[in-house]
Design an enzyme around this catalytic site. Structure first.
Site, PDB file in Angstrom:
ATOM      1  N   VAL A  50       0.869  -1.181   0.000  1.00 35.15           N
ATOM      2  CA  VAL A  50       0.000   0.000   0.000  1.00 35.15           C
ATOM      3  C   VAL A  50       0.905   1.230   0.000  1.00 35.15           C
ATOM      4  CG1 VAL A  50      -1.801   1.256   1.243  1.00 35.15           C
ATOM      5  CG2 VAL A  50      -1.822  -1.249   1.241  1.00 35.15           C
ATOM      6  N   CYS A  60       4.961  -2.149   2.858  1.00 34.80           N
ATOM      7  CA  CYS A  60       5.223  -3.352   2.069  1.00 34.80           C
ATOM      8  C   CYS A  60       4.113  -4.380   2.325  1.00 34.80           C
ATOM      9  CB  CYS A  60       6.566  -3.964   2.446  1.00 34.80           C
ATOM     10  SG  CYS A  60       8.001  -3.133   1.742  1.00 34.80           S
ATOM     11  N   GLU A  62       4.401  -7.286   3.292  1.00 33.86           N
ATOM     12  CA  GLU A  62       4.674  -8.036   4.520  1.00 33.86           C
ATOM     13  C   GLU A  62       4.138  -7.307   5.742  1.00 33.86           C
ATOM     14  OE1 GLU A  62       6.708  -7.321   2.069  1.00 33.86           O
ATOM     15  OE2 GLU A  62       8.087  -8.954   1.618  1.00 33.86           O
TER      16      GLU A  62
HETATM   17  N1  THU Z   1       7.642  -4.042  -1.700  1.00 32.31           N
HETATM   18  C1  THU Z   1       6.968  -4.924  -0.911  1.00 32.31           C
HETATM   19  O1  THU Z   1       5.743  -4.834  -0.754  1.00 32.31           O
HETATM   20  N2  THU Z   1       7.666  -5.918  -0.295  1.00 32.31           N
HETATM   21  C2  THU Z   1       8.993  -6.153  -0.469  1.00 32.31           C
HETATM   22  O2  THU Z   1       9.552  -7.026   0.174  1.00 32.31           O
HETATM   23  C3  THU Z   1       9.727  -5.375  -1.464  1.00 32.31           C
HETATM   24  C4  THU Z   1       9.072  -4.109  -1.902  1.00 32.31           C
HETATM   25  C5  THU Z   1       6.893  -2.965  -2.347  1.00 32.31           C
HETATM   26  C6  THU Z   1       7.151  -1.596  -1.779  1.00 32.31           C
HETATM   27  C7  THU Z   1       6.786  -0.706  -2.950  1.00 32.31           C
HETATM   28  O3  THU Z   1       5.403  -0.445  -2.910  1.00 32.31           O
HETATM   29  C8  THU Z   1       7.099  -1.545  -4.176  1.00 32.31           C
HETATM   30  O4  THU Z   1       7.242  -2.885  -3.715  1.00 32.31           O
HETATM   31  C9  THU Z   1       8.364  -1.131  -4.906  1.00 32.31           C
HETATM   32  O5  THU Z   1       9.454  -1.094  -4.055  1.00 32.31           O
END
Ligand code: THU
Length: 135
Positions: A50, A60, A62
């Site tokens: 989000v 993220c 997670e």
């Molecule tokens: N992102 C995640 O949701 N988890 C991760 O472990 C790596 C990165 C997301 C954050 C951001 O919204 C997009 O990926 C690009 O970095």
């Protein structure tokens, strides 16, 4: 443990991660992420990324997953996977490995592009709750 009780967990977790990935809010990076994990009581928890106009505030996938873990009653994560916008397996970022370590420990299994790895393998000698006790 969950693999013995429930069989191979990865098809179900991949399917759940790909489904929740479609609900990501990622208008800035256009990089959607979906995450899914099993809990030691058999629950399945998911999360998607989000983003925010203030980019650094981005959550993220997670983060959502760990929030769902506790909102649903807590417990320990046992098996985890996250996928990108095309449904391929991606590694959790460094910050999120720390987050996952707190809630799954060294034995948490992660499905990675190079197979199933333990958290101890993808984040050796991790800092964690035990280190606070030693201080
Ligand atoms: N992102 C995640 O949701 N988890 C991760 O472990 C790596 C990165 C997301 C954050 C951001 O919204 C997009 O990926 C690009 O970095």
């Amino acid at each position: 443990m969950s693999e013995q009780v429930h069989g191979d967990p990865w098809p179900r977790l991949l399917s759940a991660a790909r489904e929740v990935m479609r609900r990501a809010y990622a208008p800035y990076s256009r990089f959607r992420v979906g995450a899914a994990a099993l809990v030691d009581d058999g629950r399945l928890v998911v999360g998607c990324n989000v983003e925010n106009a203030a980019y650094g505030v981005t959550l993220c996938a997670e983060c959502g997953l760990v929030s769902a873990l506790h909102a649903g009653g807590g417990g320990r994560l046992t098996d985890f996977v996250c996928v990108n916008g095309t449904g391929e397996v991606v590694m959790p970022c460094g910050r999120c490995r720390q987050l996952l370590f707190e809630h799954g420990g060294a034995d948490l299994r992660l499905l990675t592009a190079s197979g199933v790895r333990s958290m101890a393998q993808v984040m050796p000698d991790a800092f964690g709750p035990d280190d606070l006790d030693a201080g």
